[in-house]
Design a protein around this motif. Structure first.
Motif, PDB file in Angstrom:
ATOM      1  N   THR A   1       0.743  -1.062   0.043  1.00 58.02           N
ATOM      2  CA  THR A   1       0.019   0.008  -0.059  1.00 58.02           C
ATOM      3  C   THR A   1       0.896   1.172   0.024  1.00 58.02           C
ATOM      4  OG1 THR A   1      -1.756   1.123   1.136  1.00 58.02           O
ATOM      5  CG2 THR A   1      -0.113   0.071   2.548  1.00 58.02           C
ATOM      6  N   ILE A   2       0.219   2.545  -0.307  1.00 58.14           N
ATOM      7  CA  ILE A   2       0.831   3.605  -0.272  1.00 58.14           C
ATOM      8  C   ILE A   2       1.009   4.141   1.348  1.00 58.14           C
ATOM      9  CG2 ILE A   2       0.937   6.102  -0.572  1.00 58.14           C
ATOM     10  CD1 ILE A   2      -0.286   5.457  -3.368  1.00 58.14           C
ATOM     11  N   ASP A   3       1.968   4.088   1.932  1.00 55.86           N
ATOM     12  CA  ASP A   3       2.179   4.184   3.495  1.00 55.86           C
ATOM     13  C   ASP A   3       1.856   5.867   3.761  1.00 55.86           C
ATOM     14  OD1 ASP A   3       2.198   2.893   5.998  1.00 55.86           O
ATOM     15  OD2 ASP A   3       4.339   3.659   6.169  1.00 55.86           O
ATOM     16  N   GLU A   4       2.513   6.584   3.355  1.00 51.58           N
ATOM     17  CA  GLU A   4       2.681   7.740   3.841  1.00 51.58           C
ATOM     18  C   GLU A   4       2.922   8.777   2.911  1.00 51.58           C
ATOM     19  OE1 GLU A   4       4.792   8.367   7.354  1.00 51.58           O
ATOM     20  OE2 GLU A   4       6.657   7.449   6.909  1.00 51.58           O
ATOM     21  N   LEU A   5       2.883  10.203   3.056  1.00 49.79           N
ATOM     22  CA  LEU A   5       3.590  11.176   2.279  1.00 49.79           C
ATOM     23  C   LEU A   5       4.685  11.726   3.272  1.00 49.79           C
ATOM     24  CD1 LEU A   5       0.501  13.111   0.746  1.00 49.79           C
ATOM     25  CD2 LEU A   5       2.028  11.185  -0.264  1.00 49.79           C
ATOM     26  N   ASP A   6       5.880  11.483   2.899  1.00 46.54           N
ATOM     27  CA  ASP A   6       7.234  11.973   3.530  1.00 46.54           C
ATOM     28  C   ASP A   6       7.469  13.156   3.197  1.00 46.54           C
ATOM     29  OD1 ASP A   6       9.209  11.774   5.477  1.00 46.54           O
ATOM     30  OD2 ASP A   6       9.954  10.142   4.974  1.00 46.54           O
ATOM     31  N   ALA A   7       8.496  13.745   3.907  1.00 45.88           N
ATOM     32  CA  ALA A   7       8.907  15.081   3.648  1.00 45.88           C
ATOM     33  C   ALA A   7       9.548  15.215   2.179  1.00 45.88           C
ATOM     34  CB  ALA A   7      10.139  15.498   4.509  1.00 45.88           C
ATOM     35  N   SER A   8      10.024  14.160   1.621  1.00 44.04           N
ATOM     36  CA  SER A   8      10.853  14.248   0.047  1.00 44.04           C
ATOM     37  C   SER A   8      10.266  12.883  -0.712  1.00 44.04           C
ATOM     38  CB  SER A   8      12.150  14.446   0.172  1.00 44.04           C
ATOM     39  OG  SER A   8      12.818  13.527   0.884  1.00 44.04           O
ATOM     40  N   SER A   9       9.317  12.164  -0.484  1.00 43.58           N
ATOM     41  CA  SER A   9       8.884  11.145  -0.991  1.00 43.58           C
ATOM     42  C   SER A   9       7.628  10.687  -0.873  1.00 43.58           C
ATOM     43  CB  SER A   9       9.873  10.006  -0.733  1.00 43.58           C
ATOM     44  OG  SER A   9       9.843   9.681   0.765  1.00 43.58           O
ATOM     45  N   ILE A  10       7.021   9.853  -1.747  1.00 42.39           N
ATOM     46  CA  ILE A  10       5.909   9.037  -1.619  1.00 42.39           C
ATOM     47  C   ILE A  10       6.283   7.819  -1.126  1.00 42.39           C
ATOM     48  CG2 ILE A  10       3.750   8.333  -2.596  1.00 42.39           C
ATOM     49  CD1 ILE A  10       3.667  10.611  -4.565  1.00 42.39           C
ATOM     50  N   ASN A  11       5.821   7.279   0.146  1.00 39.21           N
ATOM     51  CA  ASN A  11       6.487   5.863   0.645  1.00 39.21           C
ATOM     52  C   ASN A  11       5.252   5.205   0.292  1.00 39.21           C
ATOM     53  OD1 ASN A  11       8.744   7.220   1.424  1.00 39.21           O
ATOM     54  ND2 ASN A  11       7.917   7.510   3.608  1.00 39.21           N
ATOM     55  N   ILE A  12       5.885   3.896  -0.301  1.00 41.74           N
ATOM     56  CA  ILE A  12       5.024   2.796  -0.259  1.00 41.74           C
ATOM     57  C   ILE A  12       5.741   1.655   0.407  1.00 41.74           C
ATOM     58  CG2 ILE A  12       4.568   0.818  -2.344  1.00 41.74           C
ATOM     59  CD1 ILE A  12       5.059   3.353  -4.500  1.00 41.74           C
ATOM     60  N   ARG A  13       4.895   0.885   1.134  1.00 42.43           N
ATOM     61  CA  ARG A  13       5.174  -0.133   1.953  1.00 42.43           C
ATOM     62  C   ARG A  13       4.713  -1.315   1.636  1.00 42.43           C
ATOM     63  NH1 ARG A  13       3.326  -0.403   8.318  1.00 42.43           N
ATOM     64  NH2 ARG A  13       4.621  -2.017   8.990  1.00 42.43           N
ATOM     65  N   PHE A  14       5.716  -2.540   1.722  1.00 41.89           N
ATOM     66  CA  PHE A  14       5.112  -4.014   1.597  1.00 41.89           C
ATOM     67  C   PHE A  14       5.304  -4.639   2.961  1.00 41.89           C
ATOM     68  CE2 PHE A  14       6.887  -8.199   1.303  1.00 41.89           C
ATOM     69  CZ  PHE A  14       5.706  -8.876   0.577  1.00 41.89           C
ATOM     70  N   PHE A  15       4.541  -5.477   3.239  1.00 46.57           N
ATOM     71  CA  PHE A  15       4.659  -6.223   4.667  1.00 46.57           C
ATOM     72  C   PHE A  15       4.152  -7.749   4.164  1.00 46.57           C
ATOM     73  CE2 PHE A  15       2.946  -8.044   8.543  1.00 46.57           C
ATOM     74  CZ  PHE A  15       3.937  -7.609   9.296  1.00 46.57           C
ATOM     75  N   GLY A  16       5.050  -8.509   4.715  1.00 45.76           N
ATOM     76  CA  GLY A  16       4.775  -9.913   4.381  1.00 45.76           C
ATOM     77  C   GLY A  16       5.732 -10.949   5.290  1.00 45.76           C
ATOM     78  N   TYR A  17       5.695 -12.139   4.972  1.00 46.46           N
ATOM     79  CA  TYR A  17       6.391 -12.927   5.789  1.00 46.46           C
ATOM     80  C   TYR A  17       7.005 -14.013   4.751  1.00 46.46           C
ATOM     81  CZ  TYR A  17       3.436 -11.656   9.918  1.00 46.46           C
ATOM     82  OH  TYR A  17       2.811 -10.946  10.497  1.00 46.46           O
ATOM     83  N   THR A  18       8.173 -14.548   5.278  1.00 41.34           N
ATOM     84  CA  THR A  18       9.122 -15.481   4.670  1.00 41.34           C
ATOM     85  C   THR A  18       9.180 -16.895   5.573  1.00 41.34           C
ATOM     86  OG1 THR A  18      11.282 -16.177   3.730  1.00 41.34           O
ATOM     87  CG2 THR A  18      11.168 -14.594   5.658  1.00 41.34           C
ATOM     88  N   SER A  19       9.238 -17.875   4.907  1.00 40.61           N
ATOM     89  CA  SER A  19       9.482 -19.284   5.806  1.00 40.61           C
ATOM     90  C   SER A  19      10.618 -19.574   6.166  1.00 40.61           C
ATOM     91  CB  SER A  19       8.799 -20.371   4.809  1.00 40.61           C
ATOM     92  OG  SER A  19       9.544 -20.344   3.545  1.00 40.61           O
ATOM     93  N   GLU A  20      11.567 -18.649   5.441  1.00 33.37           N
ATOM     94  CA  GLU A  20      13.033 -18.901   5.980  1.00 33.37           C
ATOM     95  C   GLU A  20      13.252 -18.154   7.271  1.00 33.37           C
ATOM     96  OE1 GLU A  20      14.827 -20.900   4.795  1.00 33.37           O
ATOM     97  OE2 GLU A  20      14.449 -21.189   2.590  1.00 33.37           O
TER      98      GLU A  20
END
Length: 288
Positions: free
Chosen positions: A225-244
């Motif tokens: 998702t688009i997470d937040e509007l930072d001071a100098s960037s549009i922040n896109i965030r990924f959240f998930g899990y790995t089996s390792e």
């Protein structure tokens, strides 16, 4: 003149052995019994350990068995000693009382060592960790190599071997990384504010596509998702899990994920943002 004939030397020694023969033979017999019992217990321990490893490799009994064997040996030796002394008319109750007072004094002097023994029992009984597990506590983390009565040996990522007293580690909050079933991957990517709308949407989709195609990333609980509007960037965030779950393999999966993001963004002309400052100069009415 002193008479040092053979008879004068041998006779006192012979009389001493005759006088104390029962006691000497008793000591020899008890020593032989202790050696036999020790051998039998060692054979029994080896067979039990082998069976436990075949059926339950992480059994609590398997971890605590060496300690139980040592306690058993100490109890048997003490019982043989008490029986031997009683057979020769010694007042065992007074001896036991003396042991009690001495034990109390030793207990105060060696309370740290005793605490470490009980700490190791608690760690093994609660199955907090076992040999081969990757653990973290305070500023120490690494793989458990040995669990002794007094301390636990941990091999850090710098390949240093750290020995930590069991009494200390038993009172700390321990994170057993090896026991987790999955590890999270939480990545935030910043893109430029001048990125067109369709490329902003595409930047979100690319993260989802990379995660979906990866065999090491678990689909359940994943989101982009688009997470937040930072001071100098549009922040896109990924959240998930790995089996390792091991540290090294987890880092490889996360690194591969980030590398793929960089490649795909560059291929599709999506620019990463970097810290910057914009200066706006306002014209006044006096300026021509």
């Amino acid at each position: 003149m002193i008479d040092i004939s053979l008879e004068n030397v041998v006779k006192p020694i012979f009389m001493f052995f005759v006088k104390h023969a029962p006691f000497i033979f008793g000591v020899i017999i008890n020593l032989i019994l202790i050696m036999i019992i020790n051998k039998v217990i060692n054979i029994f321990e080896a067979k039990l350990t082998s069976k436990l490893k075949e059926k339950h490799s992480d059994s609590t009994l398997l971890n605590i068995l060496p300690l139980l064997v040592k306690v058993l040996k100490a109890v048997i030796i003490f019982m043989l000693l008490v029986g031997f002394l009683e057979s020769f008319g010694y007042n065992v109750s007074s001896i036991i009382a003396g042991f009690g007072i001495t034990g109390l004094a030793v207990g105060f002097a060696a309370k740290e060592a005793i605490g470490n023994v009980f700490g190791s029992i608690g760690l093994l009984g609660d199955r907090v960790y076992k040999i081969g597990d990757y653990i973290k506590f305070n500023d120490i983390e690494g793989y458990v190599e040995k669990i002794n009565l007094r301390s636990t040996s941990i091999r850090t990522l710098d390949n240093f071997l750290v020995n930590v007293a069991n009494n200390k580690i038993a009172n700390e909050e321990i994170t057993n990384v090896s026991m987790c079933k999955k590890r999270k991957i939480d990545i935030t990517v910043g893109i430029e504010y001048g990125t067109p709308n369709e490329k902003i949407d595409r930047a979100v989709e690319i993260l989802k596509e990379i995660a979906t195609k990866s065999e090491k990333i678990i689909g359940s609980g994943m989101f982009t998702t688009i997470d937040e509007l930072d001071a100098s960037s549009i922040n896109i965030r990924f959240f998930g899990y790995t089996s390792e779950t091991t540290w090294a393999k987890y880092k490889v999966v996360k690194g591969s994920f980030i590398r793929e993001i960089v490649h795909r963004y560059r291929e599709e002309g999506i620019n990463f943002a970097f810290p910057s400052t914009s200066v706006y100069i306002e014209k006044t009415g006096n300026e021509q």
